[in-house]
Design an enzyme around this catalytic site. Structure first.
Site, PDB file in Angstrom:
ATOM      1  N   GLU A   1       0.814  -1.214   0.000  1.00  0.00           N
ATOM      2  CA  GLU A   1       0.000   0.000   0.000  1.00  0.00           C
ATOM      3  C   GLU A   1       0.853   1.271   0.000  1.00  0.00           C
ATOM      4  O   GLU A   1       0.554   2.237  -0.703  1.00  0.00           O
ATOM      5  CB  GLU A   1      -0.945   0.006   1.208  1.00  0.00           C
ATOM      6  CG  GLU A   1      -2.097  -0.972   1.091  1.00  0.00           C
ATOM      7  CD  GLU A   1      -2.995  -0.682  -0.099  1.00  0.00           C
ATOM      8  OE1 GLU A   1      -3.169   0.500  -0.453  1.00  0.00           O
ATOM      9  OE2 GLU A   1      -3.520  -1.645  -0.689  1.00  0.00           O
TER      10      GLU A   1
ATOM     11  N   CYS B   1     -13.887   2.001 -14.752  1.00  0.00           N
ATOM     12  CA  CYS B   1     -14.397   3.371 -14.652  1.00  0.00           C
ATOM     13  C   CYS B   1     -13.212   4.335 -14.612  1.00  0.00           C
ATOM     14  O   CYS B   1     -13.004   5.069 -13.651  1.00  0.00           O
ATOM     15  CB  CYS B   1     -15.276   3.514 -13.405  1.00  0.00           C
ATOM     16  SG  CYS B   1     -16.283   5.023 -13.368  1.00  0.00           S
TER      17      CYS B   1
ATOM     18  N   CYS C   1     -17.960   2.552 -20.436  1.00  0.00           N
ATOM     19  CA  CYS C   1     -19.401   2.676 -20.153  1.00  0.00           C
ATOM     20  C   CYS C   1     -20.253   1.774 -21.043  1.00  0.00           C
ATOM     21  O   CYS C   1     -21.284   1.253 -20.600  1.00  0.00           O
ATOM     22  CB  CYS C   1     -19.848   4.133 -20.336  1.00  0.00           C
ATOM     23  SG  CYS C   1     -19.045   5.292 -19.205  1.00  0.00           S
TER      24      CYS C   1
ATOM     25  N   CYS D   1     -20.636  -1.632 -19.538  1.00  0.00           N
ATOM     26  CA  CYS D   1     -20.752  -1.613 -18.074  1.00  0.00           C
ATOM     27  C   CYS D   1     -22.134  -2.076 -17.640  1.00  0.00           C
ATOM     28  O   CYS D   1     -23.159  -1.553 -18.111  1.00  0.00           O
ATOM     29  CB  CYS D   1     -20.484  -0.202 -17.538  1.00  0.00           C
ATOM     30  SG  CYS D   1     -20.524  -0.109 -15.733  1.00  0.00           S
TER      31      CYS D   1
ATOM     32  N   CYS E   1     -26.381   4.304 -13.379  1.00  0.00           N
ATOM     33  CA  CYS E   1     -25.293   5.249 -13.130  1.00  0.00           C
ATOM     34  C   CYS E   1     -25.761   6.671 -13.437  1.00  0.00           C
ATOM     35  O   CYS E   1     -26.191   6.971 -14.562  1.00  0.00           O
ATOM     36  CB  CYS E   1     -24.073   4.897 -13.986  1.00  0.00           C
ATOM     37  SG  CYS E   1     -22.733   6.108 -13.902  1.00  0.00           S
TER      38      CYS E   1
END
Length: 348
Positions: free
Chosen positions: A33, A188, A195, A198, A204
């Protein structure tokens, strides 16, 4: 629940096979991380593998020197991350008996660990229901739920954080957090999101309101500062003159070459540079241009010039931070990327 279900389903079908996804070890997850903060996965992966090979446990990491950590970190940028990691590893050894914390309320107290990182480690290592909110997550939520506030404003951040936390309740936290992050990274995307393929498009907000290119809203970035660094290559046999950068500026505690910074505002900058060279290296010193690069940092653009220096005198009283370094010692010194690239081209 449809949103979370679809995100998790997409993730199971499309996730990348990354090494830190095969463990719940908090130390390994912390390592990944921190390395991936401000860093793309493809760039950070080799660093993660090298660090884990050199320091397989937090005890190994804590036993390293700052110079060793920064040398291994070289080229990754944001060097304070490496220094903070070393500090944190030592704290884990002293305050947590060498066992890396897994709970959010303990993780958040560690140096270099903010809300996002603490939530990621806690959820990935122990399934604690803490929502991760990074740029990818903010973009997905901003588009899907139609967040009208700028997501990098204080009010926008509060709204997105609250929304993210509400969505993770009653979810498998580890899987859901990784799923929404991955969805933002691969599907995204900031530009050219997928899109048309999707499964969430009809629910959305951005897609149905034709605002995909507009959302999420962002406040204007801080103005980028421009600087001009003039570096000087000084060789004496197999030795090279190196400079240890002090705290309070970019690349602190790393090693670069003798430096004169100019503003670019003088009516005759060349005369200004010549005068400073004479002041630092003697009136007979001369220099010739070897290379020029433009180096982009987050809030700074550094225009770098490299010069070969001749007929110079080294005045260590005026430049106490410089020293002669042998060829062998040079290999151990952590350096900013522009310096290491230049030295490989002109010295090694």
């Amino acid at each position: 629940m449809v949103f979370q279900d679809e995100i998790i389903k997409w993730y199971k079908d499309n996730k990348r096979d990354l090494p830190w996804r095969h463990t719940n070890d908090a130390y390994t997850i912390w390592l990944s991380e921190i390395i991936l903060q401000q860093t793309r996965v493809d760039q950070g992966l080799p660093y993660f593998n090298r660090f884990l090979a050199h320091y397989p446990t937090v005890a190994d990491f804590a036993a390293a020197t700052e110079q060793q950590i920064l040398k291994l970190w070289q080229g990754l940028g944001y060097y304070s991350r490496g220094r903070n990691m070393l500090f944190t590893a030592k704290i884990v050894m002293e305050m947590h008996n060498g066992i890396f914390p897994k709970r959010y309320d303990e993780l958040i107290k560690l140096k270099g660990v903010g809300d996002y990182t603490a939530a990621a480690i806690a959820s990935f290592s122990s399934n604690e229901a803490k929502a991760v909110v990074d740029g990818n997550v903010s973009r997905v939520l901003g588009r899907y739920f139609g967040v009208e506030k700028a997501i990098n404003s204080s009010e926008g951040k509060k709204e997105v954080n609250a929304l993210a936390q509400s969505l993770i309740e009653d979810q498998p936290a580890s899987v859901y957090n990784q799923a929404i992050m991955e969805f933002g990274a691969l599907h995204c995307k900031p530009k050219q999101p997928l899109c048309n393929v999707c499964s969430l498009q009809q629910s959305c907000y951005a897609f149905t309101h034709k605002k995909v290119a507009v959302l999420p809203l962002k406040e204007k970035k801080i103005k980028v500062k421009e600087r001009r660094f003039n570096y000087f290559l000084c060789l004496d046999g197999d030795k090279i003159l190196m400079r240890h950068r002090s705290p309070g500026d970019v690349w602190q505690h790393l090693y670069d070459l003798p430096l004169i910074e100019t503003t670019g505002l003088e009516s005759n900058e060349e005369n200004s540079l010549q005068k400073q060279v004479s002041d630092l290296f003697g009136k007979n010193a001369s220099y010739r241009l070897l290379d020029q690069i433009k180096h982009q940092l987050t809030h700074q653009i550094i225009y770098v010039q490299f010069f070969a220096l001749d007929n110079y005198i080294v005045n260590f009283n005026k430049q106490a931070e410089i020293k002669w370094v042998s060829e062998e010692e040079l290999k151990t010194l952590p350096m900013p990327k522009p310096i290491s690239v230049f030295l490989k081209k002109y010295v090694e």
